[in-house]
Scaffold this active site. Sequence first.
Site, PDB file in Angstrom:
ATOM      1  N   ARG A 175      -7.932  -2.480  -0.543  1.00 24.54           N
ATOM      2  CA  ARG A 175      -7.691  -1.396   0.422  1.00 24.54           C
ATOM      3  C   ARG A 175      -8.129  -0.051  -0.147  1.00 24.54           C
ATOM      4  O   ARG A 175      -8.047   0.187  -1.356  1.00 24.54           O
ATOM      5  CB  ARG A 175      -6.198  -1.361   0.787  1.00 24.54           C
ATOM      6  CG  ARG A 175      -5.768  -2.586   1.560  1.00 24.54           C
ATOM      7  CD  ARG A 175      -4.303  -2.511   1.931  1.00 24.54           C
ATOM      8  NE  ARG A 175      -3.660  -3.799   1.714  1.00 24.54           N
ATOM      9  CZ  ARG A 175      -2.357  -3.990   1.700  1.00 24.54           C
ATOM     10  NH1 ARG A 175      -1.541  -2.949   1.857  1.00 24.54           N
ATOM     11  NH2 ARG A 175      -1.861  -5.190   1.497  1.00 24.54           N
ATOM     12  N   GLN A 181       1.070   8.079   4.560  1.00 18.83           N
ATOM     13  CA  GLN A 181       0.913   7.729   3.154  1.00 18.83           C
ATOM     14  C   GLN A 181       0.147   8.810   2.393  1.00 18.83           C
ATOM     15  O   GLN A 181       0.529   9.184   1.286  1.00 18.83           O
ATOM     16  CB  GLN A 181       0.206   6.376   3.026  1.00 18.83           C
ATOM     17  CG  GLN A 181       1.037   5.220   3.547  1.00 18.83           C
ATOM     18  CD  GLN A 181       0.353   3.885   3.373  1.00 18.83           C
ATOM     19  OE1 GLN A 181      -0.741   3.792   2.826  1.00 18.83           O
ATOM     20  NE2 GLN A 181       0.997   2.831   3.833  1.00 18.83           N
ATOM     21  N   ARG A 232      -8.094  -4.916  11.714  1.00 23.12           N
ATOM     22  CA  ARG A 232      -7.318  -5.459  12.824  1.00 23.12           C
ATOM     23  C   ARG A 232      -8.009  -5.330  14.170  1.00 23.12           C
ATOM     24  O   ARG A 232      -7.599  -5.995  15.128  1.00 23.12           O
ATOM     25  CB  ARG A 232      -5.917  -4.832  12.839  1.00 23.12           C
ATOM     26  CG  ARG A 232      -5.056  -5.344  11.683  1.00 23.12           C
ATOM     27  CD  ARG A 232      -3.664  -4.790  11.687  1.00 23.12           C
ATOM     28  NE  ARG A 232      -2.909  -5.311  10.534  1.00 23.12           N
ATOM     29  CZ  ARG A 232      -1.847  -4.739  10.017  1.00 23.12           C
ATOM     30  NH1 ARG A 232      -1.376  -3.605  10.536  1.00 23.12           N
ATOM     31  NH2 ARG A 232      -1.226  -5.279   8.978  1.00 23.12           N
ATOM     32  N   LYS A 260      -6.380  -1.648   7.359  1.00 23.14           N
ATOM     33  CA  LYS A 260      -5.093  -2.299   7.117  1.00 23.14           C
ATOM     34  C   LYS A 260      -5.341  -3.558   6.282  1.00 23.14           C
ATOM     35  O   LYS A 260      -6.390  -3.716   5.661  1.00 23.14           O
ATOM     36  CB  LYS A 260      -4.421  -2.613   8.455  1.00 23.14           C
ATOM     37  CG  LYS A 260      -4.038  -1.373   9.253  1.00 23.14           C
ATOM     38  CD  LYS A 260      -2.945  -0.579   8.541  1.00 23.14           C
ATOM     39  CE  LYS A 260      -2.496   0.627   9.317  1.00 23.14           C
ATOM     40  NZ  LYS A 260      -1.396   1.346   8.639  1.00 23.14           N
ATOM     41  N   GLY A 299       0.817  -1.208   0.000  1.00 17.62           N
ATOM     42  CA  GLY A 299       0.000   0.000   0.000  1.00 17.62           C
ATOM     43  C   GLY A 299       0.843   1.247   0.000  1.00 17.62           C
ATOM     44  O   GLY A 299       0.475   2.265  -0.596  1.00 17.62           O
ATOM     45  N   SER A 304      -2.091  10.414   8.437  1.00 15.89           N
ATOM     46  CA  SER A 304      -1.604   9.302   7.616  1.00 15.89           C
ATOM     47  C   SER A 304      -0.367   9.742   6.845  1.00 15.89           C
ATOM     48  O   SER A 304      -0.439  10.653   6.013  1.00 15.89           O
ATOM     49  CB  SER A 304      -2.681   8.833   6.634  1.00 15.89           C
ATOM     50  OG  SER A 304      -2.136   7.978   5.648  1.00 15.89           O
ATOM     51  N   ASP A 352       0.955   0.153  13.406  1.00 17.69           N
ATOM     52  CA  ASP A 352       1.234  -1.213  12.955  1.00 17.69           C
ATOM     53  C   ASP A 352       1.619  -2.135  14.101  1.00 17.69           C
ATOM     54  O   ASP A 352       1.596  -3.365  13.947  1.00 17.69           O
ATOM     55  CB  ASP A 352       2.349  -1.213  11.908  1.00 17.69           C
ATOM     56  CG  ASP A 352       1.881  -0.648  10.576  1.00 17.69           C
ATOM     57  OD1 ASP A 352       0.675  -0.705  10.296  1.00 17.69           O
ATOM     58  OD2 ASP A 352       2.735  -0.148   9.816  1.00 17.69           O
TER      59      ASP A 352
END
Length: 457
Positions: A146, A193, A375, A371, A118, A191, A344
């Site tokens: 995702r 990303q 999770r 994710k 990702g 984030s 994570d």
Amino acid sequence: PRREPIPYICDLGARFGCEHIREHSNRVTNIGYPFSSLFESVCLNYERAAINSSIASFVGRDGCAPKCCTEIAAAALAYLAEATISFVSAYCFTKTPVKQSPAAVGSTASTLNVGNSGTTTRLISGILSGQNFATTLSGDASLNSRPMKRIMTPLNSMGAHITSLNDNDCAPLRIEPGELHGIHYQSPVASAQVKSAVLLAGLYAEGPTSVTEPALSRNHTELMLQGFGACVATDLHTDGTATAHVEPCKELFGQQICVPGDISSAAYFIAAALLVSGSELLVRNVGTNFTRAGFLKVCKDMGADIETVSQTFEGGEGRADLLVRHSRLKGTVIEGDTIPTLIDEIPMIAVMAAFAEGQTVIKDAAELKVKETNRIDTVTAGLKAMGADITPTDDGMIIEGTGHLGGASIQSYLDHRIAMAFSIAGLAADGETQIIDSQCVDVSYPEFYATLNLIGI
């Protein structure tokens, strides 16, 4: 406390007279032996930092290939190689000529495979948005499920043309040529990303680009771009928000990059040493970037005995040798701006919380839902199977520590972090734990089980 490196023994299971761990095994038993070893040069390099450095080298002059050894990071290198950039030696920093400016990225094949990464997908979308050719990004089934709207929205507002081919805001993504202009983007989530995708697109935009987040997320991209000569700055605001700025850049300059050990990979071994009675473990070259090392803070809040033996800085990234000893852990509250620094590691933290004394509350972590798996659900299912007292919430979970868990059959759901976290749980649990589809750890740590063998002495 320092010891000489212990030589690798190929078959520790036979040596112990039990089959507690084997490479790619899916069965883990309470080993009954403490971890006591020098864990050196087996902690894998930062996945995201390796990807960031690959991408920075891709758009810079006289780029260099970072050392990188996971499937996820290799996907970034494979992508860039397919985009006509030559990367040599995976194990040394050998300089190779690349394109002369960020605006001169070579055209690519029509569809590029980003595997399970990702990070690669989202970051490279920022670069490709400013090119004069079209590209399609696609990956495996997990990657293609995702959410990508979080990058499509800001990039398209900059003038990019990104569409989801299945019209579900997921990959495969089609990226058509666009004329980019700078924006100020107010991100609804912290984030790295999302921030990185926008900043990388900003290199090709007309005018400055900035991103404001609810809390400061990982800053590897900003540090990397600064090192390569980009004009990047970050403002921390009194209300806890943070704004990153980048100016258009005609030319970047490649650097020699030493990627620190990945705290996400080290976390499992740190947790193992904390949970298995009598253990003592020295973990070397662990990345300690303050935007990334929330796991260590939470460990100390839980009463962990972790000593920083030495610490250095290189390329703006901190790294340290950590001496970890078995500890009696206590519950804690994990929330707010701590969450982006350890998102994570939450599956591993949840396992630690189940072995701790008292209540642990994890909140403000709705990002867990997007994710490789949800999770919140997969951690809850695994811990309940092992007898833990855990209650899922909309943005996290509440765990009543009981001090012990029982062995169980655990579904990994092909999520590498679930497989690794519950493998560690199995080491400290009563009885045998079976991890279904444990081979999924190869995505980020192919030597995970071999490394457990190495230190389980």
